[in-house]
Scaffold this active site. Structure first.
Site, PDB file in Angstrom:
ATOM      1  N   ASP A 132       0.682  -1.515   0.717  1.00 43.62           N
ATOM      2  CA  ASP A 132       0.232   0.225  -0.128  1.00 43.62           C
ATOM      3  C   ASP A 132       1.198   1.353   0.192  1.00 43.62           C
ATOM      4  OD1 ASP A 132      -2.335   1.170  -0.116  1.00 43.62           O
ATOM      5  OD2 ASP A 132      -2.608   0.974   2.845  1.00 43.62           O
TER       6      ASP A 132
ATOM      7  N   GLU B  46       2.570   4.831  -3.840  1.00 47.62           N
ATOM      8  CA  GLU B  46       2.193   5.506  -5.300  1.00 47.62           C
ATOM      9  C   GLU B  46       4.016   6.683  -5.555  1.00 47.62           C
ATOM     10  OE1 GLU B  46      -0.014   5.626  -3.068  1.00 47.62           O
ATOM     11  OE2 GLU B  46      -0.722   4.391  -3.840  1.00 47.62           O
TER      12      GLU B  46
ATOM     13  N   ASP C  53      -8.680   3.698  -2.539  1.00 48.05           N
ATOM     14  CA  ASP C  53     -10.214   4.133  -1.269  1.00 48.05           C
ATOM     15  C   ASP C  53     -10.906   4.926  -2.150  1.00 48.05           C
ATOM     16  OD1 ASP C  53      -8.571   3.478   0.031  1.00 48.05           O
ATOM     17  OD2 ASP C  53      -7.366   5.221   0.613  1.00 48.05           O
TER      18      ASP C  53
HETATM   19  C1  GLC Z   1      -4.592   3.364   2.596  1.00 49.71           C
HETATM   20  C2  GLC Z   1      -5.283   2.636   1.984  1.00 49.71           C
HETATM   21  C3  GLC Z   1      -6.844   1.942   3.065  1.00 49.71           C
HETATM   22  C4  GLC Z   1      -5.848   0.778   3.435  1.00 49.71           C
HETATM   23  C5  GLC Z   1      -5.052   2.416   5.092  1.00 49.71           C
HETATM   24  C6  GLC Z   1      -5.017   1.787   5.797  1.00 49.71           C
HETATM   25  O1  GLC Z   1      -5.821   4.465   2.793  1.00 49.71           O
HETATM   26  O2  GLC Z   1      -6.031   2.546   0.482  1.00 49.71           O
HETATM   27  O3  GLC Z   1      -6.780  -0.215   1.583  1.00 49.71           O
HETATM   28  O4  GLC Z   1      -6.944   0.303   4.768  1.00 49.71           O
HETATM   29  O5  GLC Z   1      -4.936   3.078   3.674  1.00 49.71           O
HETATM   30  O6  GLC Z   1      -3.144   1.163   5.788  1.00 49.71           O
END
Ligand code: GLC
Length: 824
Positions: free
Chosen positions: A433, A436, A509
């Site tokens: 995650d 980017e 998200d």
């Molecule tokens: C980001 C991710 C989400 C995750 C959050 C906490 O917003 O896109 O899926 O739950 O971080 O890690």
């Protein structure tokens, strides 16, 4: 070969003409140009080609200063590159790992008007008067043509050039692709940007999002071609937005380098794009099941409560996720021992109950000298640095962080090795995650951050869009080494073209709204034709609260997403498939069970993707691109090529129209047969959503299990849908968790179905070295136009069969049958 003598006068007048055309575009190209205001911009254009050279499958054309390289990659793919002062950059691409030359034949022709590089399928024309480049097919039909010569501007701040390519756009031309753009499926009339961006609760038309896939498909007059602009810098695409007669793409640096990919069908283009950038490796079979996620399930008792909830409610589930709270202060590769005192024990207990644990990992490493990962990364200089050699620091979940340079192979190797402990604990998958990369406040890294870029060094301007892909690559390659012959499962948020070789993706998200359900549908179809077949959305919507109806409609759509995971933000109410009570729980269970029954079908479709380059989700336009109306259909799609679905995306909707491509289709629920090539009205009570099966299909089914591999499979059901024209289907089988398929240990079965008013035949042929352990098929024949009285299978009469009240015929037979004949 005769060469043209440069005509200075003509060259000057051409330049003036080109300047004039481009003048109109000035604003258009400079909206996002950071060089603006620093120095007057000097735009340069290709002049007149006066010379051509050939070196094997590479052809060079020059105007005396700039050089253009035309490479024949295959009969259908030609790459074009521009070197403003004749010096090309060294060849390197994260998207195209190996540029294999597979062309059968190519020839350079020259006449007084043009140079022409011809393969069996296409021609690349270089016009002598102005260096316009165009492409035509073998029947001389021009499919793509420059509107102005390729051009560039010097980048005084960083060096290199801003590079531009502008082609003509026909009035009926449509555009598809570009990855995860949250907008209408047809991109005609839009301008879009590629710059990986963390976009929490993104909205319709928000751009850019998490991924950069600089590949689009054009369809004009029923003929498709693709353009893959392999450039990792911030890039933009204009599909007739500024000027309806032009399509342009340009980037803030790097080379003007694009692949022209010939169709004539969209499917041909996508398959060729997969030849260049690769496909997803076969996933572990369990990864095709249902996954449950939330930010976050903790402590351990909560995780157990959720997993027990699945087993108690008899809702199948394979994946359980741990979000950032499993870590100690969000430090990657650590555990919060208060919440998870004995993770190894928990993971093995979960595994015994059929759950595979997937953990999140972010790129930000907390600056903390008492933290091993930070200490080692610092000592070995693995973290990114600014231009003056100061560390790249930014705030993310753990607080002040530094970030590994995943574009450095040594760093990738190190990072990949860090998963060892997690794997020894039993972790089965890794969720990548914030790659980017996302930085709180600043958004991302500043432009001047330096990257090793596999030896082809560059600033963050060049590495930004590939950072996430290189992170998940390092994860995948590391896991693959540690897990040896077992298939790793990875998921990533950010990516660049080719990321599919290393990971599945989710759309980020999203929001719990009906609009996002629609967006998710479009995004998954778009990702699928842009190389990323193993994709899905956060079912239910990440932020906000869905009601039971929206959640159930999302589960229904998610049943047909190659990757099926429910996920929600931490500040939302409980969000499991049983959280909304009845009737929702029962419907959610029914659809998740359907997902599990169709696993052999999805797995076979996955094989078609992996091995042959087909996308898993196929939009309607891909079936019938010659019908312009279909260029605008974005609700219905096929899952593989046999099952068509149309999610219900409005609250309270009890009926909806669904377009069926030509041919005959069975309504999955009612078994009614409908003629395609038209829209049909379908009832959509909450318990169902429109699902159709193509006549002649053989749809394999596994028995419903609470998780993949819960029981030994004793027989496979074959649902065979009657047809009066020949139809082929496939079934792929193997161990489902090893790489033995790379050594050809698999079984590929082909079924051929055909029938008439008195008979129907089903034949089966097989190839491969794998032997499934089950013995027989449970055959279920649907839609016979006659009452069957005789079944001959491989010369033997099958006397034990049942004709059900709905007319379906059922009997059992050996899995090795060659031919079954059913007659009146
Ligand atoms: C980001 C991710 C989400 C995750 C959050 C906490 O917003 O896109 O899926 O739950 O971080 O890690």
């Amino acid at each position: 070969m005769e060469s043209n003598i440069p005509n200075e006068e003509l060259k000057t007048s051409k330049l003036v003409e080109a300047e004039n055309i481009l003048e109109e575009e000035e604003e258009f190209h400079h909206l996002n140009n950071p060089a603006d205001g620093i120095k007057p911009i000097i735009k340069k254009y290709l002049g007149i080609p006066n010379h051509a050279d050939q070196l094997g499958n590479k052809f060079y054309f020059t105007d005396g200063d700039a050089k253009v390289e035309v490479v024949v990659v295959t009969d259908e793919i030609i790459r074009v590159r521009l070197a403003p002062h004749s010096v090309f950059l060294e060849e390197f691409s994260y998207a195209v790992p190996k540029l294999e030359h597979k062309a059968a034949s190519f020839t350079l022709y020259e006449d007084q008007n043009e140079f022409r590089v011809a393969t069996k399928a296409i021609n690349c024309h270089i016009r002598k008067t102005d260096f316009f480049i165009s492409f035509s097919d073998s029947s001389s039909h021009v499919t793509s043509m420059d509107a102005v010569p390729m051009h560039w501007e010097e980048n005084v701040q960083f060096g290199g050039y801003y590079v531009f390519c502008t082609k003509t756009c026909a009035s009926g031309e449509s555009f598809f692709g570009l990855g995860d753009k949250p907008t209408e499926f047809n991109l005609r009339g839009k301008r879009l940007k590629n710059w990986n961006t963390d976009a929490y609760s993104f909205q319709w038309n928000q751009d850019p999002l998490y991924r950069s896939i600089p590949f689009y498909i054009s369809v004009n007059e029923g003929i498709a071609h693709g353009i893959f602009f392999d450039n990792t810098f911030k890039a933009q695409f204009d599909f007739g937005a500024e000027d309806p007669t032009k399509v342009s793409f340009w980037a803030d640096g790097g080379e003007l380098q694009y692949y022209y990919i010939h169709g004539p069908h969209m499917m041909d283009v996508v398959k060729s794009y997969h030849i260049l950038t690769g496909t997803h490796p076969m996933p572990p079979l369990w990864a095709l099941g249902y996954h449950q996620c939330r930010w976050s399930y903790y402590p351990e008792t909560k995780v157990r409560k959720i997993t027990n909830g699945f087993r108690e409610n008899k809702i199948p589930c394979d994946g359980i996720y741990l979000d950032i709270d499993y870590m100690d202060g969000y430090r990657c590769f650590t555990w919060n021992r208060k919440y998870f005192p004995d993770p190894k024990k928990m993971i093995s207990e979960l595994a015994a109950d059929g759950f595979k644990t997937v953990v999140i990992i972010d790129p930000g490493i907390r600056v903390d000298d008492n933290y091993e990962v930070f200490k080692e990364g610092k000592e070995k200089r693995y973290f990114c640095r600014r231009s003056d050699d100061y560390f790249m620091e930014g705030h993310v979940w753990p607080g002040r962080c530094q970030f590994p340079d995943f574009t450095n192979p040594e760093v990738r190797e190190w990072w990949g090795g860090l998963f060892d402990e997690l794997v020894q604990m039993g972790v089965a998958g890794v969720w990548n995650d914030m790659n980017e990369p996302a930085v709180f406040g600043a958004g991302t890294f500043p432009d001047d951050v330096r990257h090793q870029y596999d030896g082809y060094r560059g600033s963050h301007r060049k590495a930004h869009n590939v950072y996430g892909m290189q992170m998940v690559r390092s994860t995948y390659e590391g896991l693959r080494k540690i897990m040896k012959n077992k298939r790793p499962f990875t998921i990533t948020r950010a990516g660049y073209s080719g990321v599919q070789r290393f990971s599945s993706v989710w759309t980020g998200d999203n929001v719990a709204s009906w609009e996002h359900l629609k967006l998710g549908n479009i995004q998954c179809q778009r990702l699928s034709i842009s190389g990323i077949s193993f994709c899905g959305t956060d079912i239910g919507g990440f932020s906000g609260e869905p009601d039971g109806e929206l959640f159930t409609r999302w589960i229904q759509m998610g049943t047909f997403s190659p990757f099926m995971r429910a996920h929600s933000a931490g500040d939302t109410k409980e969000r499991e498939p049983w959280s909304f009570g009845e009737p929702f729980t029962a419907i959610n269970r029914k659809f998740i069970e359907l997902r599990y029954r169709l696993i052999p079908y999805l797995y076979s479709t996955f094989w078609e993707h992996h091995r042959y380059g087909f996308p898993i989700l196929r939009p309607i336009v891909m079936h019938e691109q010659d019908v312009v109306l279909n260029h605008f259909r974005q609700d219905e799609f096929t899952y593989g090529d046999k099952i068509l679905v149309c999610p219900v995306m409005e609250p309270g909707q009890t009926k909806r129209n669904v377009y069926l491509p030509k041919g005959k289709w069975f309504n999955y629920w009612t078994l009614e047969v409908l003629d395609g090539g038209q829209e049909v009205t379908v009832d959509t009570p909450l318990e169902t959503m429109p699902i159709f099966v193509k006549a002649g299909s053989v749809i394999p089914e596994y028995p419903v299990m609470q998780y993949v591999g819960q029981h030994e499979i004793e027989e496979v059901k074959l649902n065979i849908y009657f047809t009066d024209y020949e139809v082929n289907s496939f079934l792929f089988e193997d161990y489902g968790e090893t790489f033995a398929y790379e050594q050809d240990i698999y079984l590929e079965k082909k079924f051929v179905v055909n029938g008439g008013s008195r008979t129907m035949t089903i034949s089966q042929s097989m190839e491969g070295l794998y032997t499934p352990r089950y013995e027989g098929y449970h055959v279920n024949v649907i839609g016979l136009p006659f009452k069957p009285s005789k079944i001959i299978a491989d010369g033997k009469t099958v006397s034990d069969f049942t004709i059900n009240t709905d007319g379906t015929l059922e009997f059992k037979f050996s899995k090795n049958f060659k031919q079954i004949e059913i007659s009146k």
